[in-house]
Write a protein that holds these residues in place. Structure first.
Motif, mmCIF file in Angstrom:
data_model
loop_
_atom_site.group_PDB
_atom_site.id
_atom_site.type_symbol
_atom_site.label_atom_id
_atom_site.label_comp_id
_atom_site.label_asym_id
_atom_site.label_seq_id
_atom_site.Cartn_x
_atom_site.Cartn_y
_atom_site.Cartn_z
ATOM 1 N N ASN A 1 4.603 0.701 -3.655
ATOM 2 C CA ASN A 1 3.746 0.782 -2.475
ATOM 3 C C ASN A 1 4.256 -0.097 -1.337
ATOM 4 O O ASN A 1 4.757 -1.200 -1.574
ATOM 5 N N SER A 2 4.119 0.411 -0.126
ATOM 6 C CA SER A 2 4.449 -0.383 1.047
ATOM 7 C C SER A 2 3.367 -1.440 1.245
ATOM 8 O O SER A 2 2.297 -1.371 0.625
ATOM 9 N N LYS B 1 1.387 -1.854 3.752
ATOM 10 C CA LYS B 1 0.155 -1.273 4.295
ATOM 11 C C LYS B 1 -0.692 -0.634 3.206
ATOM 12 O O LYS B 1 -1.924 -0.718 3.226
ATOM 13 N N LYS B 2 -0.041 0.021 2.236
ATOM 14 C CA LYS B 2 -0.785 0.638 1.141
ATOM 15 C C LYS B 2 -1.407 -0.435 0.245
ATOM 16 O O LYS B 2 -2.552 -0.300 -0.190
ATOM 17 N N LYS C 1 -4.524 -1.845 1.798
ATOM 18 C CA LYS C 1 -5.689 -0.970 1.638
ATOM 19 C C LYS C 1 -6.230 -1.038 0.216
ATOM 20 O O LYS C 1 -7.446 -1.040 0.002
ATOM 21 N N ILE C 2 -5.324 -1.092 -0.768
ATOM 22 C CA ILE C 2 -5.745 -1.178 -2.166
ATOM 23 C C ILE C 2 -6.500 -2.478 -2.412
ATOM 24 O O ILE C 2 -7.557 -2.488 -3.061
#
Length: 419
Positions: free
Chosen positions: A149-150, A152-153, A156-157
């Motif tokens: 995951n980047s 940004k992801k 969000k997680i």
């Protein structure tokens, strides 16, 4: 940006400012995860079960100290475009710089060990999986999240995970009978009941974690605005403080909720010192559903705080090469592995989970003063920060907070060694 400048009028319309701020929320939440990790759970439950509402004030005080220190770390990241590790490598003599960052990596490893252990304890609660197997499962999930995951992801997680933890404790608080008058008094009235000093030291001394200071200075740069424009710089600094303030208040609420839930043990004369014991005791008091919710929240806390510990360790490691955190870069990947894998290996050599948490706390106790005073040195320097260096008043507050945290950690370390 100075903290008091936050309250100055903003030229933007309030509606537009609110929309901009909602897009900005994120970096502070990654820091909040370290504030609600399994180690904090244990301390908060011990506080509530042993002393009722009387130690709620320490959550308030620790949150205030955390806001100031984390804001200062993020301030450095925004102004310089460097994380603390990169700034150390650039502005401190090589030998000393290597010593500081090496101890910070070790502290990140110790933190990751405690967080993975917390996740494996939750798996044991939910599915009766042995702790060491649970640690392997947790580590696989954590590495998958970090490598696939980047930023940004992941952000969000983590926001989703913190929301789940918060919702879980809203449900738990709803289930218990809270005396809100006593709780309000507890939040604002310092109290030192007989025998409470070790718990007070544990919470106040451990709430500021070295890896979180490094992490905040790194992730705050994810917004990548044009900082050559002074008006944009000022906006970035203002939104950072709002994000930090909002996120730390969320952490304050969740930590407070843990104590409020644990008061139900105090009322029933049950003293709880371990997470597994807390979950078992919730069943007869609040029902099986409450015990399951407790374990699920602990699992999300353990996984999310392990992820941020891995990110922090990688940020510290890549700073040695004058590079920022970038999951596609080999040094970032190596930094994650250097942090997470040794943490897993250590768990296999710790026969007692409680001792594992104690050992990790000892590592943090030794390293934290080094990070805090290095950070203050950097943010006080005109060479590093230019016109945005700490004011005399800010330096005074930072040194007082740094001294308090350092003394508490040294006292906690001595207490741990003696006992």
């Amino acid at each position: 940006m100075r903290i008091l400048d936050f309250f100055k009028k903003e030229d933007n319309k309030p509606k537009h400012m609110a929309l901009d701020f909602l897009k900005y929320i994120g970096p502070g939440m990654l820091v909040t995860v370290g504030f609600i990790d399994p180690g904090n759970w244990a301390s908060n439950i011990a506080a509530g079960s042993s002393y009722g509402y009387k130690l709620l004030w320490m959550v308030t005080l620790s949150t205030i100290m955390l806001i100031v220190l984390q804001h200062n770390a993020a301030h450095l990241g925004i102004v310089t475009g460097l994380c603390i590790s990169e700034a150390i490598n650039k502005h401190i003599r090589p030998l000393l710089a290597r010593a500081i960052t090496s101890t910070a990596v070790l502290a990140a490893v110790g933190t990751a060990m405690a967080e993975i252990l917390g996740a494996s304890i939750a798996l044991n609660m939910l599915f009766h999986i042995p702790l060491k197997i649970g640690a392997i499962i947790s580590t696989v999930v954590i590495l998958w999240m970090l490598f696939s995951n980047s930023y940004k992801k992941i952000e969000k997680i983590i926001i989703a995970f913190v929301s789940i933890i918060g919702l879980a404790f809203i449900i738990e608080v709803y289930l218990v009978d809270v005396s809100w008058g006593e709780a309000i008094k507890g939040w604002v009235t310092p109290s030192f009941p007989t025998g409470s000093l070790p718990i007070i030291m544990s919470v106040l001394g451990a709430v500021v974690m070295p890896h979180n200071l490094f992490l905040h200075s790194e992730v705050i740069q994810s917004r990548q605005w044009n900082l050559k424009d002074k008006s944009i710089m000022e906006k970035q600094l203002k939104y950072e403080f709002m994000d930090t303030l909002f996120s730390m208040i969320v952490g304050w609420a969740i930590n407070s909720a843990m104590i409020l839930v644990a008061v139900s043990f105090f009322v029933n004369n049950i003293q709880v010192t371990e997470l597994e014991q807390a979950q078992l005791m919730l069943k007869p008091l609040l029902g099986n559903a409450a015990a399951i919710i407790f374990a699920i929240a602990l699992l999300f806390a353990g996984i999310s705080s392990s992820v941020t510990a891995g990110m922090a360790g990688a940020s510290i490691f890549t700073g040695l090469f004058d590079e920022p955190y970038n999951i596609h870069d080999k040094h970032t990947k190596a930094g994650i592995l250097v942090t997470i894998i040794p943490a897993l290996i250590i768990i296999f050599f710790v026969s007692n989970p409680f001792k594992g948490l104690v050992y990790s706390q000892m590592l943090l106790s030794v390293q934290l003063p080094i990070t805090i005073f290095t950070q203050i040195y950097l943010t006080s320097s005109k060479k590093v920060m230019g016109e945005y260096k700490n004011t005399r008043w800010e330096n005074m507050v930072l040194w007082v907070i740094g001294a308090i945290v350092a003394l508490l950690n040294i006292a906690l370390l001595i207490d741990t060694i003696i006992h």
